[in-house]
Design a protein around this motif. Structure first.
Motif, PDB file in Angstrom:
ATOM      1  N   THR A  69       0.832  -1.199   0.000  1.00 55.74           N
ATOM      2  CA  THR A  69       0.000   0.000   0.000  1.00 55.74           C
ATOM      3  C   THR A  69       0.871   1.254   0.000  1.00 55.74           C
ATOM      4  OG1 THR A  69      -1.790  -1.157   1.151  1.00 55.74           O
ATOM      5  CG2 THR A  69      -1.818   1.244   1.230  1.00 55.74           C
ATOM      6  N   GLU A  70       1.936   1.236   0.811  1.00 54.71           N
ATOM      7  CA  GLU A  70       2.866   2.368   0.837  1.00 54.71           C
ATOM      8  C   GLU A  70       3.621   2.493  -0.485  1.00 54.71           C
ATOM      9  OE1 GLU A  70       5.273   1.726   4.277  1.00 54.71           O
ATOM     10  OE2 GLU A  70       3.731   2.446   5.671  1.00 54.71           O
ATOM     11  N   LYS A  71       3.957   1.352  -1.079  1.00 60.22           N
ATOM     12  CA  LYS A  71       4.650   1.369  -2.377  1.00 60.22           C
ATOM     13  C   LYS A  71       3.756   2.013  -3.446  1.00 60.22           C
ATOM     14  CE  LYS A  71       6.323  -1.860  -5.964  1.00 60.22           C
ATOM     15  NZ  LYS A  71       7.707  -1.366  -6.125  1.00 60.22           N
ATOM     16  N   PHE A  72       2.485   1.625  -3.484  1.00 56.59           N
ATOM     17  CA  PHE A  72       1.561   2.176  -4.476  1.00 56.59           C
ATOM     18  C   PHE A  72       1.431   3.696  -4.303  1.00 56.59           C
ATOM     19  CE2 PHE A  72      -0.875  -2.129  -4.325  1.00 56.59           C
ATOM     20  CZ  PHE A  72       0.135  -2.722  -5.067  1.00 56.59           C
ATOM     21  N   LYS A  73       1.329   4.140  -3.051  1.00 58.81           N
ATOM     22  CA  LYS A  73       1.195   5.579  -2.776  1.00 58.81           C
ATOM     23  C   LYS A  73       2.469   6.325  -3.160  1.00 58.81           C
ATOM     24  CE  LYS A  73      -0.072   8.821   0.895  1.00 58.81           C
ATOM     25  NZ  LYS A  73      -0.476   8.959   2.328  1.00 58.81           N
ATOM     26  N   ARG A  74       3.613   5.761  -2.774  1.00 59.76           N
ATOM     27  CA  ARG A  74       4.910   6.406  -3.016  1.00 59.76           C
ATOM     28  C   ARG A  74       5.205   6.536  -4.508  1.00 59.76           C
ATOM     29  NH1 ARG A  74       7.465   3.020  -0.283  1.00 59.76           N
ATOM     30  NH2 ARG A  74       8.287   1.700  -1.941  1.00 59.76           N
ATOM     31  N   GLU A  75       4.836   5.510  -5.275  1.00 59.83           N
ATOM     32  CA  GLU A  75       5.168   5.480  -6.692  1.00 59.83           C
ATOM     33  C   GLU A  75       4.030   5.952  -7.592  1.00 59.83           C
ATOM     34  OE1 GLU A  75       6.827   1.660  -7.694  1.00 59.83           O
ATOM     35  OE2 GLU A  75       8.168   1.649  -5.954  1.00 59.83           O
ATOM     36  N   GLY A  76       2.945   6.433  -6.977  1.00 56.33           N
ATOM     37  CA  GLY A  76       1.834   6.960  -7.765  1.00 56.33           C
ATOM     38  C   GLY A  76       1.102   5.900  -8.566  1.00 56.33           C
ATOM     39  N   ILE A  77       1.058   4.669  -8.041  1.00 56.39           N
ATOM     40  CA  ILE A  77       0.345   3.578  -8.715  1.00 56.39           C
ATOM     41  C   ILE A  77      -1.109   3.626  -8.262  1.00 56.39           C
ATOM     42  CG2 ILE A  77       0.208   1.079  -9.042  1.00 56.39           C
ATOM     43  CD1 ILE A  77       3.256   1.023  -8.363  1.00 56.39           C
ATOM     44  N   LEU A  78      -1.992   4.080  -9.124  1.00 52.94           N
ATOM     45  CA  LEU A  78      -3.379   4.342  -8.736  1.00 52.94           C
ATOM     46  C   LEU A  78      -4.343   3.217  -9.095  1.00 52.94           C
ATOM     47  CD1 LEU A  78      -3.542   8.089  -9.895  1.00 52.94           C
ATOM     48  CD2 LEU A  78      -2.939   7.186  -7.627  1.00 52.94           C
ATOM     49  N   ASP A  79      -3.887   2.252  -9.903  1.00 50.41           N
ATOM     50  CA  ASP A  79      -4.796   1.211 -10.390  1.00 50.41           C
ATOM     51  C   ASP A  79      -4.572  -0.128  -9.703  1.00 50.41           C
ATOM     52  OD1 ASP A  79      -2.313   0.631 -11.464  1.00 50.41           O
ATOM     53  OD2 ASP A  79      -3.135  -0.119 -13.368  1.00 50.41           O
TER      54      ASP A  79
END
Length: 246
Positions: A21-31
């Motif tokens: 979840t933190e990785k998605f937020k940090r890297e702007g992965i929205l999907d």
């Protein structure tokens, strides 16, 4: 929305959802989103895949790294040789098993432990995680002794361990869930009097960050590490598998 997740019997100990979840937020992965899926029995996997058609990748934790294999459509060659799966890629309705534990353990061990000609290891446990550790030790040419609750072909029991055995096996790797949250007051039954400053202890458990095994060994001067470096490296390897052609 692409879904990823972790399957296991009990997942209250897991940091995987927080990590991704933190990785998605940090890297702007929205999907993408990552969830925990507790399965009382491994036979529940096909039903989970039906209920969650957006799933494209799964991690696998204890006690299902071996049990999941018969339910998969395909196996990566390395995972088949190891005999355990911790990562599943789901594509076109088909499942393929991989093992990123091997890569992550081997790399993190090399960063932690100074390998030398006299290196010998004790591997506590004989489950799916242990199989990846055995393969990594073979690749690094480190002889090892398997330790289980009962003695058998090629393995000894905890009761057979002695100060003398510990003297000649100064790398100790715990692949069991003993000491994992919430049973934090438990530790493998080692003769701790034989632990010295020459020992390196790698506990694959990462919750709590300092297990009772690590505390007892560190008290005798041993160098200790938990499973977080391995978790992060295997998670990154899994992400590559899920997102690129394998």
């Amino acid at each position: 929305m692409r879904k990823f997740g972790l399957i296991g019997k009990k997942l209250s100990h897991s940091f995987s959802k927080k990590y991704f979840t933190e990785k998605f937020k940090r890297e702007g992965i929205l999907d993408a989103q990552y969830e925990l899926y507790e399965l009382p029995h491994m036979a529940g996997l096909p039903e989970l895949l039906q209920q969650e058609p957006e799933l494209v990748g799964l991690n696998v934790t204890v006690p299902y790294k071996e049990q999941v294999i018969p339910l998969l459509d395909e196996m990566d060659e390395a995972a088949a040789q190891i005999g355990a799966v911790n990562t599943i890629k789901i594509s076109g309705g088909k499942t393929k098993g991989f093992n990123t534990d091997f890569i992550a353990f081997k790399s993190s061990l090399q960063e932690f432990y100074p390998i030398h000609k006299q290196s010998k290891a004790l591997v506590l446990g004989t489950g799916g995680a242990a199989k990846a550790v055995w393969a990594a030790l073979d690749a690094l040419a480190i002889p090892f002794l398997k330790v289980s609750r009962t003695a058998g072909a090629g393995q000894v029991s905890y009761s057979q361990l002695s100060d003398q055995v510990l003297q000649t096996h100064q790398l100790i790797i715990n692949t069991t869930p003993i000491g994992m949250y919430p049973q934090v007051q438990e530790a493998p039954e080692l003769p701790f009097s034989g632990i010295t400053q020459q020992h390196y202890v790698y506990d694959l458990v990462y919750n709590p960050e300092e297990t009772l095994l690590m505390q007892k060994c560190a008290a005798n001067g041993a160098k200790v590490i938990n499973g977080l470096p391995m978790l992060y490296q295997q998670a990154d390897a899994a992400w590559s598998i899920w997102n690129f052609k394998y």
